[in-house]
Design a protein around this motif. Structure first.
Motif, short mmCIF file in Angstrom:
data_model
loop_
_atom_site.label_atom_id
_atom_site.label_comp_id
_atom_site.label_asym_id
_atom_site.label_seq_id
_atom_site.Cartn_x
_atom_site.Cartn_y
_atom_site.Cartn_z
N GLY A 253 -19.44 -71.71 -39.61
CA GLY A 253 -20.52 -71.93 -38.65
C GLY A 253 -21.20 -70.66 -38.20
O GLY A 253 -21.06 -69.59 -38.81
N ILE A 254 -21.95 -70.78 -37.12
CA ILE A 254 -22.60 -69.62 -36.52
C ILE A 254 -21.58 -68.83 -35.71
O ILE A 254 -20.45 -69.30 -35.46
CB ILE A 254 -23.79 -70.05 -35.62
CG1 ILE A 254 -23.33 -71.10 -34.60
CG2 ILE A 254 -24.93 -70.61 -36.46
CD1 ILE A 254 -22.86 -70.57 -33.30
N ILE A 255 -21.95 -67.64 -35.29
CA ILE A 255 -21.12 -66.85 -34.39
C ILE A 255 -21.63 -67.09 -32.96
O ILE A 255 -22.81 -66.85 -32.68
CB ILE A 255 -21.20 -65.35 -34.71
CG1 ILE A 255 -20.71 -65.08 -36.13
CG2 ILE A 255 -20.40 -64.53 -33.70
CD1 ILE A 255 -20.89 -63.64 -36.59
N LYS A 463 -35.84 -72.20 -26.30
CA LYS A 463 -35.52 -73.04 -27.47
C LYS A 463 -35.92 -72.33 -28.75
O LYS A 463 -35.18 -72.31 -29.74
CB LYS A 463 -36.24 -74.38 -27.37
CG LYS A 463 -35.84 -75.39 -28.43
CD LYS A 463 -36.58 -76.71 -28.21
CE LYS A 463 -36.13 -77.77 -29.20
NZ LYS A 463 -34.77 -78.26 -28.92
N HIS A 464 -37.11 -71.70 -28.73
CA HIS A 464 -37.60 -70.98 -29.90
C HIS A 464 -36.72 -69.76 -30.17
O HIS A 464 -36.43 -69.43 -31.34
CB HIS A 464 -39.05 -70.55 -29.68
CG HIS A 464 -39.71 -70.00 -30.89
ND1 HIS A 464 -39.81 -70.69 -32.08
CD2 HIS A 464 -40.33 -68.79 -31.12
CE1 HIS A 464 -40.46 -69.97 -32.97
NE2 HIS A 464 -40.77 -68.81 -32.41
N TYR A 465 -36.29 -69.10 -29.11
CA TYR A 465 -35.42 -67.93 -29.26
C TYR A 465 -34.15 -68.29 -30.01
O TYR A 465 -33.75 -67.59 -30.95
CB TYR A 465 -35.10 -67.36 -27.88
CG TYR A 465 -33.98 -66.34 -27.87
CD1 TYR A 465 -34.17 -65.07 -28.42
CD2 TYR A 465 -32.74 -66.63 -27.29
CE1 TYR A 465 -33.14 -64.13 -28.41
CE2 TYR A 465 -31.72 -65.70 -27.27
CZ TYR A 465 -31.92 -64.45 -27.83
OH TYR A 465 -30.91 -63.53 -27.81
N TRP A 466 -33.51 -69.39 -29.61
CA TRP A 466 -32.25 -69.76 -30.27
C TRP A 466 -32.49 -70.25 -31.70
O TRP A 466 -31.63 -70.07 -32.56
CB TRP A 466 -31.51 -70.80 -29.44
CG TRP A 466 -30.87 -70.19 -28.24
CD1 TRP A 466 -31.13 -70.47 -26.92
CD2 TRP A 466 -29.87 -69.17 -28.23
NE1 TRP A 466 -30.35 -69.69 -26.11
CE2 TRP A 466 -29.57 -68.87 -26.88
CE3 TRP A 466 -29.21 -68.46 -29.24
CZ2 TRP A 466 -28.63 -67.91 -26.52
CZ3 TRP A 466 -28.28 -67.49 -28.87
CH2 TRP A 466 -27.99 -67.23 -27.54
N GLY A 476 -25.55 -68.39 -32.20
CA GLY A 476 -26.00 -69.49 -31.35
C GLY A 476 -25.45 -69.38 -29.95
O GLY A 476 -24.55 -68.58 -29.68
N PRO A 477 -25.96 -70.18 -29.02
CA PRO A 477 -25.47 -70.14 -27.64
C PRO A 477 -24.04 -70.65 -27.55
O PRO A 477 -23.63 -71.52 -28.33
CB PRO A 477 -26.44 -71.06 -26.90
CG PRO A 477 -26.93 -72.01 -27.94
CD PRO A 477 -27.00 -71.22 -29.22
N PRO A 478 -23.26 -70.13 -26.61
CA PRO A 478 -21.88 -70.59 -26.47
C PRO A 478 -21.75 -71.95 -25.82
O PRO A 478 -20.65 -72.51 -25.75
CB PRO A 478 -21.23 -69.50 -25.60
CG PRO A 478 -22.36 -68.91 -24.84
CD PRO A 478 -23.56 -69.00 -25.73
N TRP A 600 -24.28 -70.04 -43.06
CA TRP A 600 -23.70 -70.74 -41.91
C TRP A 600 -24.38 -72.09 -41.71
O TRP A 600 -25.53 -72.30 -42.08
CB TRP A 600 -23.85 -69.91 -40.64
CG TRP A 600 -25.26 -69.42 -40.41
CD1 TRP A 600 -26.30 -70.09 -39.84
CD2 TRP A 600 -25.80 -68.14 -40.80
NE1 TRP A 600 -27.44 -69.33 -39.82
CE2 TRP A 600 -27.15 -68.13 -40.41
CE3 TRP A 600 -25.26 -67.02 -41.45
CZ2 TRP A 600 -27.97 -67.02 -40.63
CZ3 TRP A 600 -26.07 -65.92 -41.67
CH2 TRP A 600 -27.41 -65.93 -41.26
N THR A 601 -23.61 -73.01 -41.15
CA THR A 601 -24.19 -74.29 -40.73
C THR A 601 -24.82 -74.09 -39.36
O THR A 601 -24.35 -73.28 -38.57
CB THR A 601 -23.11 -75.38 -40.65
OG1 THR A 601 -22.06 -74.93 -39.76
CG2 THR A 601 -22.52 -75.66 -42.01
N PRO A 602 -25.90 -74.79 -39.07
CA PRO A 602 -26.59 -74.60 -37.79
C PRO A 602 -25.69 -74.87 -36.59
O PRO A 602 -24.71 -75.60 -36.68
CB PRO A 602 -27.75 -75.60 -37.86
CG PRO A 602 -27.95 -75.86 -39.31
CD PRO A 602 -26.59 -75.77 -39.93
N SER A 603 -26.05 -74.31 -35.47
CA SER A 603 -25.30 -74.50 -34.23
C SER A 603 -25.36 -75.97 -33.80
O SER A 603 -26.37 -76.64 -33.96
CB SER A 603 -25.88 -73.62 -33.13
OG SER A 603 -25.29 -73.92 -31.88
#
Length: 621
Positions: A253-255, A463-466, A476-478, A600-603
């Motif tokens: 996944g993402i970090i 939203k665009h930032y992430w 991605g966001p935690p 990676w798979t998306p968040s």
């Protein structure tokens, strides 16, 4: 204290005397030339007032600031008047190419000053507010509500060493929530100011925001460096997965951003994820050595001065030290940068009192900027900038001065044994810092560029930032987030009105590009070992740099770059990729050994828009 840097940045766009093309002029061109020439005396006066004001700001008492700020407003309004007057000329039909270019430079350098002092004051107040956020003691300590911390340096120190992921997530969230109102107000004020300045300049907002930069070229660099970043991302994710487990970070996944921030914070600590393979203790004890050698802040800059003199630059006049180059009264021990003024021939720099190895390296950048300024001192002010190549040349100086061979040459590592493990340890830690920073700088640039291009509204910026962080960094966001908050890290807000992150991106890439070229010129270049090159002492390097430095911005960027890169006068990632090629080989091997998949798979975390009527809310995961 109100920031005054913008004052002399906008003055770069104003002008003194010009010897324009003597070709026959039409009436409008003649009027434009007269406008430039007749402004000479007035602008010389403004420059000298600016120089004196900036010089005095380093030595005045707090109660004198109000008076100085009133002087600042007068200067800003005078500049705004001249810039607005210059906008009345439509140069598209001019025959005099130099005159057209000068008017273009004036328009590019206007920035918010074209709006006058009221707007500049409000914009700088907003910038000051967000830049001050990390230093406010308003963060409640994890599991101890009686203690309050600052983000810098208190929380940063915790992030660098804790193994508690809940604590990391707690601080990540709290800092953003505590500052949400400040950020919202400031972002609105800053973006409104840029939109108004673009309108006053009769320029599209996106073009105004990116006027010094080329987003298409930056995107190309991202594509060229992506294979290396993908290997680094896969390695980091695998190491974090082994450290924290599947429940915290998925193998493919993402970090999560709170872990990503920790990796960066731990780069030069003994808590880094590479510590087992390459212990920090293998590296020279830089701070200890500097203290043993009795260095102070002044000595750091004098050592950097010797670096440039070894390249054949003329020594600085004796009266520079202690007068035009001297230590600031500011005792800030943070990541402070020197106050620098190079618009007129009266160049000066006040450097910080801090003494550590990072400052030692940064001194090589700023002394490079000082020598660059002296080479272009005879140019009219509208040519006094150099398309930001001053910073790139300074970065090349840092790369040379940071080599272990150079440190041995100047006597800092006389008693330290250098071997392949030590060299690679240093390179790998440098790579973590650089290769994780560059894509962030790109995203920070692009998210606002897309806003100013009308591709995303302000309420959906988060939203665009992430989306961009996922696309370019695999981060991605935690936890679930709202789109009307702003989750940017603290560096996003530094000099945000000046598009600092684009400046940093370009400086990094050009820095490695110049470094490789200067190594080739010096005859010390070795394929596969670029990171070991030290061009210290090469007069050929100095001669080549002087040819470019003397031009300032009298030529467009591609023509200026032809002086150093005749075969490819554009921004290139070749130097950076070659510099870190040993890291890529090592990462490929480690990822193959661990059977780690790239990509990676998306968040699975959501960034939802608030629906005010329904008061939509959702819980964090």
């Amino acid at each position: 204290m109100m920031k005054f840097e913008l004052l002399y940045l906008v003055l770069l766009g104003v002008f003194t005397f010009c010897k324009c093309n003597p070709a026959p002029l039409n009436a409008k061109e003649l009027e434009a030339r007269n406008f430039v020439e007749n402004a000479t005396t007035r602008m010389h006066t403004l420059y000298e007032q600016t120089r004196l004001l900036n010089y005095q700001l380093e030595n005045i008492e707090p109660w004198e600031l109000t008076t100085k700020y009133e002087e600042l407003k007068v200067l800003i309004n005078a500049i705004a008047d001249l810039v607005r007057e210059s906008k009345k000329f439509d140069s598209s039909q001019f025959q005099d190419d130099e005159l057209k270019y000068i008017l273009e430079l004036i328009g590019q350098e206007a920035d918010e000053a074209i709006l006058g002092s009221w707007w500049v004051e409000k914009i700088l107040e907003a910038v000051n507010a967000v830049e001050a956020m990390p230093f406010r003691r308003n963060i409640v300590k994890f599991q101890n509500k009686k203690v309050k911390l600052t983000y810098v340096p208190d929380v940063q120190k915790i992030i660098a060493y804790t193994n508690n992921t809940m604590e990391l997530k707690y601080y990540w969230k709290q800092w953003r929530e505590i500052n949400s109102e400040t950020v919202l107000r400031s972002i609105i004020r800053i973006t409104d100011g840029i939109l108004e300045a673009a309108k006053a300049s009769d320029v599209q907002p996106m073009d105004f925001w990116m006027k010094r930069f080329n987003l298409t070229q930056m995107e190309r660099i991202m594509n060229e460096t992506r294979p290396l970043y993908m290997q680094l991302h896969a390695f980091i994710r695998n190491q974090l997965n082994k450290k924290y487990g599947d429940s915290v970070i998925k193998p493919n996944g993402i970090i999560p951003d709170h872990l990503f921030r920790q990796v960066i914070a731990q780069t030069w600590t003994n808590a880094s994820i590479i510590e087992d393979a390459f212990p920090l203790a293998q590296l020279p004890p830089y701070e200890k050595i500097l203290k043993q050698k009795h260095y102070d802040a002044t000595e750091l800059y004098k050592t950097a001065d010797e670096f440039y003199k070894s390249l054949g630059f003329d020594s600085l006049p004796e009266n520079f030290w202690g007068s035009q180059i001297k230590m600031s009264k500011n005792k800030d021990e943070g990541d402070c940068k020197p106050s620098f003024f190079d618009v007129t021939s009266n160049v000066f720099m006040f450097f910080c009192q801090k003494m550590d190895f990072r400052t030692f390296l940064q001194a090589h950048r700023y002394m490079g900027q000082m020598y660059y300024a002296r080479e272009k001192v005879g140019l009219p002010p509208y040519y006094s900038s150099a398309h930001n190549m001053e910073a790139a040349v300074g970065e090349a100086g840092i790369l040379s001065a940071s080599t272990l061979s150079h440190l041995k040459t100047i006597g800092l590592l006389n008693d330290f044994e250098i071997n392949k493990n030590v060299e690679f340890n240093r390179l790998l830690r440098m790579g973590f810092h650089t290769l994780l920073s560059i894509p962030q700088q790109f995203v920070h640039t692009k998210v606002l560029a897309d806003f100013f291009a009308g591709k995303v509204e302000l309420g959906l910026l988060n939203k665009h930032y992430w989306k961009l962080m996922d696309q370019y960094l695999g981060v991605g966001p935690p936890m679930n987030r709202l789109s009307d908050t702003y989750d940017f890290p603290e560096k996003f807000y530094l000099e945000i009105n000046e598009n600092r992150e684009a400046t940093k991106f370009n400086t990094e890439i050009f820095g490695y590009q110049f470094y490789k070229k200067l190594c080739q010129i010096s005859g010390k270049y070795s394929s596969g070992d670029l990171h070991k090159c030290d061009f210290y002492g090469s007069k050929d390097v100095g001669d080549s740099l002087k040819k470019m430095m003397k031009l300032g911005s009298s030529k467009r960027l591609n023509k200026l770059l032809e002086v150093m890169f005749p075969e490819n006068p554009t921004m290139s990632s070749e130097g950076l990729l070659e510099y870190y090629s040993p890291i890529k080989s090592w990462l490929v091997e480690k990822n193959q050994e661990a059977d780690v998949k790239l990509g990676w798979t998306p968040s699975n975390k959501k960034v939802k828009r608030v629906i005010l009527d329904s008061g939509e809310e959702y819980d964090d995961e």
